[in-house]
Motif scaffolding. Structure first.
Motif: not given
Length: 106
Positions: A9-10, A16-18
């Motif tokens: 999900t967004p 995950a990016l953070a």
């Protein structure tokens, strides 16, 4: 047969990016402290967190004062350690030999 990656999900993707950004920042700070001599190789090897354990051995050696790419690769070859090996994958003898080569400064 390769499996496809799960659809995120967004919110999961942003999380995950953070997390990846935090880990990269922690790793760069750890390696900078090693390069500056504020911590020793033994300190990094003894850390139990994922940031240290996931660091590649080549990156670790390149961050030691006075060790560049050529010397780091030469040491890895001499020790029988793959350039892509991570710290968590080092054997006891390999770790001990690294500490012998680069003892903590007192």
């Amino acid at each position: 047969m390769p499996t496809s990656l799960p659809t995120l999900t967004p919110e999961q993707r942003a999380e995950a990016l953070a997390k990846a950004g935090r880990v990269r920042k922690e790793r760069s700070e750890m390696l900078a402290a090693l390069k500056a001599g504020r911590i020793s190789l033994l300190d990094v090897l003894d850390r139990g967190d994922d940031t240290a354990r996931q660091t590649r051995a080549l990156q670790l050696l390149q961050s030691l004062p006075g060790v560049g790419t050529v010397k780091a690769r030469r040491h890895l070859v001499d020790l029988g350690i793959s350039e892509t090996r991570r710290i968590q994958g080092l054997g006891d003898r390999q770790r001990a030999r690294l500490i012998e080569l680069f003892p903590p400064r007192t």
